[in-house]
Enzyme design. Structure first.
Site, PDB file in Angstrom:
ATOM      1  N   HIS A   2      40.486  41.360  46.627  1.00  0.00           N
ATOM      2  CA  HIS A   2      39.363  41.548  45.704  1.00  0.00           C
ATOM      3  C   HIS A   2      38.363  42.553  46.270  1.00  0.00           C
ATOM      4  O   HIS A   2      37.825  43.399  45.548  1.00  0.00           O
ATOM      5  CB  HIS A   2      38.646  40.214  45.461  1.00  0.00           C
ATOM      6  CG  HIS A   2      39.477  39.179  44.776  1.00  0.00           C
ATOM      7  ND1 HIS A   2      39.910  38.050  45.418  1.00  0.00           N
ATOM      8  CD2 HIS A   2      39.943  39.099  43.499  1.00  0.00           C
ATOM      9  CE1 HIS A   2      40.600  37.306  44.571  1.00  0.00           C
ATOM     10  NE2 HIS A   2      40.643  37.928  43.403  1.00  0.00           N
TER      11      HIS A   2
ATOM     12  N   GLN B 278      43.819  30.183  30.127  1.00  0.00           N
ATOM     13  CA  GLN B 278      45.036  30.828  30.609  1.00  0.00           C
ATOM     14  C   GLN B 278      45.864  29.918  31.497  1.00  0.00           C
ATOM     15  O   GLN B 278      46.899  30.334  32.025  1.00  0.00           O
ATOM     16  CB  GLN B 278      44.708  32.130  31.349  1.00  0.00           C
ATOM     17  CG  GLN B 278      43.997  31.971  32.682  1.00  0.00           C
ATOM     18  CD  GLN B 278      43.536  33.316  33.226  1.00  0.00           C
ATOM     19  OE1 GLN B 278      42.635  33.943  32.679  1.00  0.00           O
ATOM     20  NE2 GLN B 278      44.147  33.762  34.325  1.00  0.00           N
TER      21      GLN B 278
ATOM     22  N   GLY C  29      44.276  44.386  39.899  1.00  0.00           N
ATOM     23  CA  GLY C  29      45.294  44.570  40.923  1.00  0.00           C
ATOM     24  C   GLY C  29      46.681  44.650  40.317  1.00  0.00           C
ATOM     25  O   GLY C  29      46.992  43.986  39.328  1.00  0.00           O
TER      26      GLY C  29
ATOM     27  N   LEU D 252      47.197  44.724  47.835  1.00  0.00           N
ATOM     28  CA  LEU D 252      46.893  44.644  49.261  1.00  0.00           C
ATOM     29  C   LEU D 252      47.732  43.518  49.860  1.00  0.00           C
ATOM     30  O   LEU D 252      47.873  42.445  49.255  1.00  0.00           O
ATOM     31  CB  LEU D 252      45.405  44.365  49.467  1.00  0.00           C
ATOM     32  CG  LEU D 252      44.851  44.633  50.868  1.00  0.00           C
ATOM     33  CD1 LEU D 252      44.942  46.115  51.211  1.00  0.00           C
ATOM     34  CD2 LEU D 252      43.398  44.171  50.973  1.00  0.00           C
TER      35      LEU D 252
ATOM     36  N   SER E  65      46.659  36.669  47.736  1.00  0.00           N
ATOM     37  CA  SER E  65      46.438  35.870  46.539  1.00  0.00           C
ATOM     38  C   SER E  65      45.572  34.677  46.893  1.00  0.00           C
ATOM     39  O   SER E  65      45.706  34.104  47.986  1.00  0.00           O
ATOM     40  CB  SER E  65      47.771  35.375  45.965  1.00  0.00           C
ATOM     41  OG  SER E  65      47.571  34.418  44.943  1.00  0.00           O
ATOM     42  N   SER E  66      44.710  34.283  45.968  1.00  0.00           N
ATOM     43  CA  SER E  66      43.902  33.088  46.200  1.00  0.00           C
ATOM     44  C   SER E  66      44.781  31.859  46.352  1.00  0.00           C
ATOM     45  O   SER E  66      44.406  30.898  47.033  1.00  0.00           O
ATOM     46  CB  SER E  66      42.929  32.890  45.035  1.00  0.00           C
ATOM     47  OG  SER E  66      42.046  33.986  44.926  1.00  0.00           O
ATOM     48  N   ARG E  67      45.952  31.865  45.729  1.00  0.00           N
ATOM     49  CA  ARG E  67      46.846  30.708  45.803  1.00  0.00           C
ATOM     50  C   ARG E  67      47.581  30.610  47.139  1.00  0.00           C
ATOM     51  O   ARG E  67      48.211  29.586  47.412  1.00  0.00           O
ATOM     52  CB  ARG E  67      47.843  30.747  44.644  1.00  0.00           C
ATOM     53  CG  ARG E  67      47.214  30.460  43.285  1.00  0.00           C
ATOM     54  CD  ARG E  67      48.269  30.387  42.182  1.00  0.00           C
ATOM     55  NE  ARG E  67      47.719  29.862  40.931  1.00  0.00           N
ATOM     56  CZ  ARG E  67      47.278  30.617  39.928  1.00  0.00           C
ATOM     57  NH1 ARG E  67      47.308  31.941  40.040  1.00  0.00           N
ATOM     58  NH2 ARG E  67      46.805  30.067  38.820  1.00  0.00           N
TER      59      ARG E  67
END
Length: 285
Positions: free
Chosen positions: A41, A65, A151, A180, A189-191
Site C-alpha cells: 500500500h 464484496q 495494485g 510488491l 497482502s493483508s491476508r
C-alpha cells in the site's frame, strides 16, 4: 513527512477539501484500500506522490464484496496504525467512511460489471465484483480524483474497474501498479498475516509456479499442459483447493491457449484457511 493526514468521515467535508485543492490547480490521486496497510500500500502512496500533488487514501472494509462464508468479520482492522503509516508515507488525507455513510438506510443501487468479471474470482466469489464495482464507483464519485491507483496483484479487479470507468464515462484515469513482493516472491497482502509459520514457508511456491509457467509460455509452449503441471505442483506443495490456474489475455481476460500478445498467468489457491491470489505477466518471445 510526519504530520498525520487530514481525516474525513463525511462526504461534504471531503469534497470541500478536494475542491480547495482543485482550485489551486493540484492533481489529486486516490489510493483505495481496506486498511491493514503494508509496504505494498505504501508503494502505491509513494507512486501517487510521484504523479500528483495531493494523495487521498480511503480506508473502508467493504461488506458488499465479501461472501457469507468469507472473512469480513475477521479482516484485520487497525485504523490508528494505518494513519501512522500514512503519515510517514506523506498522504495528505484519509477518507474513513462508516458503513452507514457508504450504505445509508434505503440504499439499493448496485453496479453489475460486464465480461471482465466472469470466470476466475467471479466464479468462486459470486457477487464479489458487483460489490467491488459499486464501492469503487462511490469512492471515485466521493473523492473526484484525477487518477486512482490499484495494485496489479488483484489483476481481475483492476480490469473490472477499468471496464466500469470506461463504460460509465467516469473522468478518472485508472492506473495499475506492479505487485510488491517479499524477498522470496510472495506477493504482499493483508491476508498474509493469517498464515501459520509452516504455511508462510510454502506460500512463495505460488509465485514460483506461475513464473515457471510464464517463462515457458514466452517461448511458445501451449498453456494446457503447463497449467495441468502447475496445478499438480501446487497441490503437491500443500495448496488446496486450487480454485483456478489459468492463462488469460492481459487486456480482455479471455482464455489463451498460446501466447501471441501480453497475457497473465493467474491463480487463486487456499493454503490452510488462507486464500492467496497472484499473477505473472507473459510477453511473447
Amino acid at each position: 513527512m510526519s504530520d498525520l493526514p487530514l481525516r474525513f468521515q463525511s462526504v461534504e467535508a471531503l469534497r470541500a477539501q478536494v475542491a480547495t485543492w482543485r482550485r489551486a490547480g493540484e492533481r489529486i490521486v486516490l489510493v483505495p484500500t481496506m486498511g491493514a496497510l503494508h509496504a505494498g500500500h505504501l508503494a502505491l502512496v509513494a507512486h501517487a506522490r510521484a504523479i500528483g500533488q495531493r494523495v487521498v487514501v480511503s480506508i473502508f472494509v467493504n461488506p458488499t464484496q465479501f461472501g457469507p462464508n468469507e472473512d469480513f468479520s475477521r479482516y484485520p482492522r487497525d485504523t490508528e496504525a494505518d494513519l501512522a503509516l500514512l503519515a510517514g508515507a506523506g498522504a495528505d488525507a484519509a477518507w474513513l467512511p462508516s458503513v452507514e455513510t457508504m450504505y445509508p438506510a434505503g440504499f439499493s443501487t448496485r453496479i453489475e460489471p460486464g465480461p471482465a468479471a466472469e470466470g476466475l474470482c467471479g466464479t468462486f466469489r459470486p457477487g464479489h465484483f458487483s460489490g467491488v464495482s459499486t464501492v469503487v464507483t462511490k469512492l471515485l464519485n466521493q473523492v473526484g480524483p484525477d487518477v486512482a491507483l490499484f495494485g496489479e496483484k488483484d489483476f481481475q479487479q483492476l480490469q473490472v474497474i477499468r471496464s466500469v470507468v470506461r463504460d460509465l464515462d467516469m473522468p478518472v484515469t485508472i492506473e495499475g501498479v506492479p505487485t510488491l513482493r517479499e524477498a522470496d516472491g510472495l506477493a504482499l497482502s493483508s491476508r498474509n498475516r493469517y498464515l501459520a509459520p509452516t504455511e508462510r514457508a510454502i506460500a512463495p511456491r505460488l509465485h514460483a509456479v506461475l513464473s515457471e509457467i510464464a517463462e515457458r509460455l514466452a517461448t511458445g509452449a501451449k498453456a494446457g499442459p503447463l497449467v495441468a503441471e502447475g496445478m499438480a505442483s501446487l497441490e503437491a506443495a500443500g495448496f488446496g483447493p486450487v480454485q483456478y490456474l489459468e492463462v488469460r489475455d492481459a487486456d480482455t481476460l479471455a482464455p489463451v491457449a498460446q501466447v501471441e500478445r501480453e497475457a497473465r498467468v493467474i491463480a487463486a489457491a487456499y493454503l490452510g484457511g488462507t486464500r492467496l491470489i497472484d499473477n505473472v505477466a507473459v510477453l511473447p518471445g
